[in-house]
Scaffold this active site. Structure first.
Site, PDB file in Angstrom:
ATOM      1  N   HIS A 268       0.828  -1.214   0.000  1.00  0.00           N
ATOM      2  CA  HIS A 268       0.000   0.000   0.000  1.00  0.00           C
ATOM      3  C   HIS A 268       0.860   1.262   0.000  1.00  0.00           C
ATOM      4  O   HIS A 268       1.972   1.286   0.530  1.00  0.00           O
ATOM      5  CB  HIS A 268      -0.924   0.004   1.212  1.00  0.00           C
ATOM      6  CG  HIS A 268      -2.038  -0.993   1.099  1.00  0.00           C
ATOM      7  ND1 HIS A 268      -3.118  -0.796   0.282  1.00  0.00           N
ATOM      8  CD2 HIS A 268      -2.229  -2.199   1.690  1.00  0.00           C
ATOM      9  CE1 HIS A 268      -3.947  -1.822   0.372  1.00  0.00           C
ATOM     10  NE2 HIS A 268      -3.430  -2.702   1.222  1.00  0.00           N
TER      11      HIS A 268
ATOM     12  N   ARG B 163      -7.805 -10.495  10.467  1.00  0.00           N
ATOM     13  CA  ARG B 163      -7.037  -9.262  10.626  1.00  0.00           C
ATOM     14  C   ARG B 163      -7.295  -8.671  12.005  1.00  0.00           C
ATOM     15  O   ARG B 163      -8.438  -8.649  12.472  1.00  0.00           O
ATOM     16  CB  ARG B 163      -7.451  -8.251   9.553  1.00  0.00           C
ATOM     17  CG  ARG B 163      -6.963  -8.588   8.157  1.00  0.00           C
ATOM     18  CD  ARG B 163      -7.730  -7.804   7.120  1.00  0.00           C
ATOM     19  NE  ARG B 163      -9.103  -8.293   7.004  1.00  0.00           N
ATOM     20  CZ  ARG B 163     -10.054  -7.673   6.321  1.00  0.00           C
ATOM     21  NH1 ARG B 163      -9.806  -6.531   5.740  1.00  0.00           N
ATOM     22  NH2 ARG B 163     -11.272  -8.185   6.244  1.00  0.00           N
TER      23      ARG B 163
END
Length: 372
Positions: free
Chosen positions: A56, A317
């Site tokens: 990212h 996550r």
């Protein structure tokens, strides 16, 4: 040198995911005695194993947050590091697509957020540019991020650990930390494979970092597990995706929306979903979510509507509850402290990609023969 001295480590790293192995590899560049403790039978068995594999750029998180700072700084390092370690990766760029005109303001907000954080090259592009950049994608407008990429996260993790091991670090598998004590200025970490004594401890235990912190007397953090389900396509003619394509996610979405991401091998990943679960090991997949993944992915890339699928999987996550009690999820947390003699204290807690040793281990302690 006595056996007790041989078994005392300068730093013990808890957690063998990508963060723990990155910390271990960075510290292994210095003359330190190091050990990594991983609860599973292999590295990269937790959060690192089941994700989208995207590098990212840093525009999705609030400016000036630790997440933003480490993301932007890490982007400048990761491509060079992956090349040095021989890890498969590719700078692809990424599109965040607005399917309707009313979603364009959100793209402008993301761009402004990224600009404030120092993310380079962000640009709002129109439908013609979307088709040029990614012929299979559809949308009215998109945020183009040219420096986003894809990587094999587990191969990256293995390479970091192998480099650290070549530099003399020790990796212990099937060694979950069950208790933390302090004696004689040392942290004592109890595992089923024996006790480990260390002068400093880095807690990078991912989903279980809050539980490890509580063992050391730190009670202020709570991690909520979020399950993300994925589908993966077979390789098929006409399904070549060159770069990740994301939707404009709603503000209350705990993730980044269901997106499509190419793999380095030529498959396409659909997902993930985002669902809070009670069990940190609950990686079940469901028919209902699979149907939703296919539907949402086809809105971004209509050619996926009839694509052959070969596998479905899920990952978990960690979402850190805002410790300030403001609601929502919090930033990364890095706390540094010393343990008082012979009573529980706070070990060093590291969440940054790159760890730096203390003042007594500067660059002049880089040993000859230390690799990479």
């Amino acid at each position: 040198m006595g056996s007790a001295e041989r078994l005392t480590y300068d730093v013990a790293v808890i957690g063998g995911g990508v963060v723990g192995c990155a910390v271990l590899r960075e510290l292994s560049r210095y003359e330190l005695r190091l050990v990594l403790l991983e609860r599973e039978a292999d590295l990269a068995e937790g959060v690192t194993k089941a994700n989208s594999g995207v590098i990212h750029a840093g525009f999705n998180v609030p400016p000036r947050s630790l997440k933003a700072r480490t993301n932007v700084a890490g982007l400048k390092l990761v491509y060079e590091l992956a090349s040095t370690l021989g890890v498969p990766h590719r700078k692809t760029g990424k599109l965040v697509v607005a399917l309707a005109d009313e979603d364009r303001p959100r793209l402008e907000e993301l761009k402004a957020q990224g600009d404030r954080s120092g993310v380079a090259g962000l640009e709002i592009v129109d439908e013609a540019a979307i088709r040029r950049l990614e012929p299979l994608a559809r949308g009215r407008w998109a945020l183009w991020s040219p420096h986003t990429g894809i990587i094999s996260p587990y191969e990256f993790t293995y390479a970091l650990a192998e480099c650290a091991a070549a530099n003399g670090a020790e990796v212990r598998l099937e060694s979950p930390v069950k208790a933390v004590g302090v004696r004689g200025g040392l942290f004592l970490l109890k595992t089923p494979r024996g006790e480990v004594a260390a002068r400093r401890v880095v807690n990078s235990a991912g989903l279980f970092a809050d539980e490890v912190a509580r063992l050391a007397g730190i009670d202020g953090h709570r991690i909520v597990p979020y399950r993300g389900e994925y589908l993966i396509t077979d390789k098929a003619p006409g399904l070549g995706l060159g770069r990740p394509v994301y939707p404009v996610a709603p503000r209350d979405d705990p993730g980044l929306g269901i997106h499509v991401t190419p793999t380095l091998e030529g498959n396409i990943i659909l997902g993930p979903s985002a669902e809070a679960v009670d069990d940190k090991r609950d990686v079940a997949t469901t028919r209902e979510v699979a149907a939703r993944l296919k539907e949402e992915a086809a809105r971004l890339m209509p050619a996926l509507a009839g694509a052959p699928l070969i596998h479905g999987y899920a990952g978990i996550r960690p979402k850190l509850v805002d410790p300030g009690g403001a609601g929502g999820f919090g930033d990364f947390v890095v706390e540094v402290g010393e343990a008082p003699p012979d009573r529980p204290g706070r070990p060093e807690v590291g969440s940054e990609l790159q760890a730096h040793p203390g003042p007594d281990h500067g660059d002049d302690h880089l040993g000859q023969g230390r690799r990479r």
